[in-house]
Design a protein around this motif. Structure first.
Motif, mmCIF file in Angstrom:
data_model
loop_
_atom_site.group_PDB
_atom_site.id
_atom_site.type_symbol
_atom_site.label_atom_id
_atom_site.label_comp_id
_atom_site.label_asym_id
_atom_site.label_seq_id
_atom_site.Cartn_x
_atom_site.Cartn_y
_atom_site.Cartn_z
ATOM 1 N N LYS A 1 11.010 6.684 -2.301
ATOM 2 C CA LYS A 1 10.314 5.459 -2.719
ATOM 3 C C LYS A 1 10.506 4.328 -1.702
ATOM 4 N N GLU A 2 11.571 4.412 -0.883
ATOM 5 C CA GLU A 2 11.818 3.373 0.115
ATOM 6 C C GLU A 2 10.772 3.408 1.234
ATOM 7 N N GLY A 3 10.053 4.515 1.354
ATOM 8 C CA GLY A 3 9.119 4.656 2.463
ATOM 9 C C GLY A 3 7.661 4.546 2.084
ATOM 10 N N ILE A 4 7.357 4.140 0.853
ATOM 11 C CA ILE A 4 5.958 4.212 0.418
ATOM 12 C C ILE A 4 5.055 3.237 1.163
ATOM 13 N N GLU A 5 5.598 2.169 1.745
ATOM 14 C CA GLU A 5 4.774 1.196 2.467
ATOM 15 C C GLU A 5 4.794 1.411 3.977
ATOM 16 N N GLY B 1 -11.487 11.383 8.376
ATOM 17 C CA GLY B 1 -11.155 12.124 9.580
ATOM 18 C C GLY B 1 -9.989 11.601 10.386
ATOM 19 N N VAL B 2 -8.973 11.023 9.726
ATOM 20 C CA VAL B 2 -7.795 10.512 10.427
ATOM 21 C C VAL B 2 -6.539 10.961 9.680
ATOM 22 N N ALA B 3 -5.548 11.468 10.422
ATOM 23 C CA ALA B 3 -4.299 11.921 9.815
ATOM 24 C C ALA B 3 -3.123 11.118 10.363
ATOM 25 N N TYR B 4 -2.156 10.846 9.489
ATOM 26 C CA TYR B 4 -0.887 10.241 9.865
ATOM 27 C C TYR B 4 0.179 10.857 8.963
ATOM 28 N N VAL B 5 1.440 10.493 9.175
ATOM 29 C CA VAL B 5 2.508 10.985 8.296
ATOM 30 C C VAL B 5 2.968 9.843 7.404
ATOM 31 N N PRO B 6 2.863 9.997 6.074
ATOM 32 C CA PRO B 6 3.357 8.954 5.170
ATOM 33 C C PRO B 6 4.856 8.731 5.356
ATOM 34 N N GLY B 7 5.261 7.481 5.213
ATOM 35 C CA GLY B 7 6.645 7.122 5.492
ATOM 36 C C GLY B 7 7.668 7.720 4.553
ATOM 37 N N LYS B 8 7.262 8.099 3.349
ATOM 38 C CA LYS B 8 8.244 8.543 2.354
ATOM 39 C C LYS B 8 9.031 9.769 2.816
ATOM 40 N N TYR B 9 8.432 10.596 3.657
ATOM 41 C CA TYR B 9 9.089 11.840 4.060
ATOM 42 C C TYR B 9 10.283 11.610 4.979
ATOM 43 N N PHE B 10 10.433 10.415 5.499
ATOM 44 C CA PHE B 10 11.515 10.123 6.435
ATOM 45 C C PHE B 10 12.726 9.493 5.749
ATOM 46 N N ILE C 1 0.842 -1.204 0.000
ATOM 47 C CA ILE C 1 0.000 0.000 0.000
ATOM 48 C C ILE C 1 0.873 1.248 0.000
ATOM 49 N N ASP C 2 0.601 2.168 -0.895
ATOM 50 C CA ASP C 2 1.268 3.458 -0.944
ATOM 51 C C ASP C 2 0.576 4.375 0.067
ATOM 52 N N THR C 3 1.242 4.659 1.170
ATOM 53 C CA THR C 3 0.592 5.410 2.251
ATOM 54 C C THR C 3 0.380 6.881 1.905
ATOM 55 N N GLN C 4 1.126 7.392 0.925
ATOM 56 C CA GLN C 4 0.860 8.760 0.475
ATOM 57 C C GLN C 4 -0.473 8.808 -0.267
ATOM 58 N N GLN C 5 -0.706 7.843 -1.145
ATOM 59 C CA GLN C 5 -1.970 7.794 -1.877
ATOM 60 C C GLN C 5 -3.132 7.502 -0.940
ATOM 61 N N LEU C 6 -2.894 6.670 0.067
ATOM 62 C CA LEU C 6 -3.956 6.313 1.008
ATOM 63 C C LEU C 6 -4.367 7.494 1.885
#
Length: 397
Positions: A363-367, A349-358, A336-341
């Motif tokens: 591309k290593e953080g998309i899941e 009504g739920v927020a998180y931080v997608p992994g790619k920014y870390f 699952i691409d967490t940025q797209q999700l």
């Protein structure tokens, strides 16, 4: 007018990177904020800080509002030294620089030690704002994987030896968050810390230790790398943002006097006398140890609540790390691409931080994604995880 003509080449290159705060989503009203790495609102000691301000003004009138006025301002370094001593870090005042939060400390280190040719090493993943800072000064960044025990020092050694054999430049420094890592929540064991220090001595580089969460341990306290640094290799960056109030902007760098004097040379902002005096007065009238005990208990309970909700509501094969302190839980969502999700998550009504920014290589953080258990109320955390579980379930059926 084409104002870009006035920018030097290094600034033009830096402006090609993502802007600061690109990871921060626009949140709908009432959104459950599992993305916020902030202290819980009811844990910020607002009334005690208000009392400290009242004491300052009553005792000193206008003095706290001047560049150099309040007598309390001068006591803040001593209070921080005392706190550091309790964690095994003994420094004189010339080895300590108070900064406007940890980020200014990291920026001063980068500004003073880096140029366009400099090589640095970071963890993969790592704190996204530190990564933003480093990209302003150099594009020569090497990333070393983090596993369940923090920075993989064996892979660090392999990289260093390969560079030595190829006669490539060594990193000027390694940036690491060894204790309650942001974003993974992992903690580097003592054996790895000692190995990392040995490598810094052998291959001649510095270590920037970011310890923003180091005092928020759920179990035994963790020894900072700086406390076992016999060669003066470690620049230790700390902060009161996570244990008192981030808006007061109190951070520091600890290091060799020769380095601290250079960072101070470039600081140039005369500090923040009012916030320094306020926090000094607050610390004089309140037990930080008692406060830390409270924070550890509350955040441990919040972490356990989130872990229980993850187990109950998230479908297999989603996995996560179990932190021993700090603010964060790192989650892997295979396939699952967490940025797209995120757009769908915000819609419910739920927020998180997608992994790619870390990650240096996004591309290593998309899941992956990062949850924070520090900010939202416990019942909201559970509800947010439940909603995300429903959103994710169809992907794994």
């Amino acid at each position: 007018m084409n104002y870009s003509l006035f920018f030097p080449e290094n600034v033009k290159k830096a402006l090609q990177n993502d802007p600061p705060g690109a990871w921060m989503s626009v949140l709908p009203e009432g959104c459950i904020r599992l993305n916020s790495g902030y202290p819980a609102p009811n844990l910020v000691p607002a009334q005690q800080i208000k009392a400290a301000v009242g004491t300052l003004i009553k005792e000193e009138q206008d003095l706290p509002f001047h560049y150099i006025g309040s007598s309390h301002t001068a006591s803040l370094p001593q209070q921080i030294q005392k706190r550091l001593e309790s964690r095994g870090i003994n420094v004189c005042e010339e080895e300590l620089l108070i900064t406007s939060g940890a980020c200014q400390g990291i920026d001063l280190i980068a500004r003073s030690l880096l140029d366009e040719e400099a090589v640095i090493a970071v963890e993969a993943p790592t704190y996204m704002e530190a990564l933003e800072i480093f990209k302003n000064y150099t594009n020569h960044i090497i990333d070393i994987p983090v596993d369940e025990y923090g920075l993989n020092t064996d892979q660090l050694e392999e990289m260093l030896e390969e560079r030595k054999q190829a006669r490539l430049p060594m990193p000027r420094f390694l940036y690491t968050i060894p204790t309650f890592h942001n974003p993974t929540g992992t903690t580097m064991p003592l054996k790895r810390r000692k190995h990392m220090l040995k490598l810094a001595d052998k291959y001649d580089f510095l270590i920037v230790e970011d310890d923003a969460y180091g005092e928020l341990s759920f179990y035994e306290s963790v020894t900072p790398c700086k406390a076992i640094d016999d060669e003066g290799r470690v620049l230790y960056v700390g902060s009161l943002s996570k244990v008192i109030a981030p808006g007061m902007r109190i951070g520091w760098i600890v290091g060799a006097q020769e380095l601290i004097s250079v960072f101070d040379w470039f600081k140039k902002d005369l500090g923040h006398p009012f916030s320094h005096a306020t926090i000094a007065a607050y610390l004089e009238g309140n037990s930080l140890e008692d406060r830390l005990h409270l924070l550890r208990e509350v955040y441990q309970a919040r972490c356990q609540t989130m872990l229980k909700a993850l187990k109950e509501y998230l479908p297999a094969p989603i996995t996560w790390n179990v932190p021993e302190g700090g603010y964060f839980i790192w989650v892997k969502t295979p396939g699952i691409d967490t940025q797209q999700l995120l757009e769908q998550a915000l819609a419910i009504g739920v927020a998180y931080v997608p992994g790619k920014y870390f990650f240096l290589h996004q591309k290593e953080g998309i899941e992956y994604l990062r949850f924070s258990f520090s900010y939202a109320e416990e019942q909201d955390m559970v509800e947010g995880i439940r909603r995300l579980g429903e959103l994710l379930a169809p992907y794994y059926n």
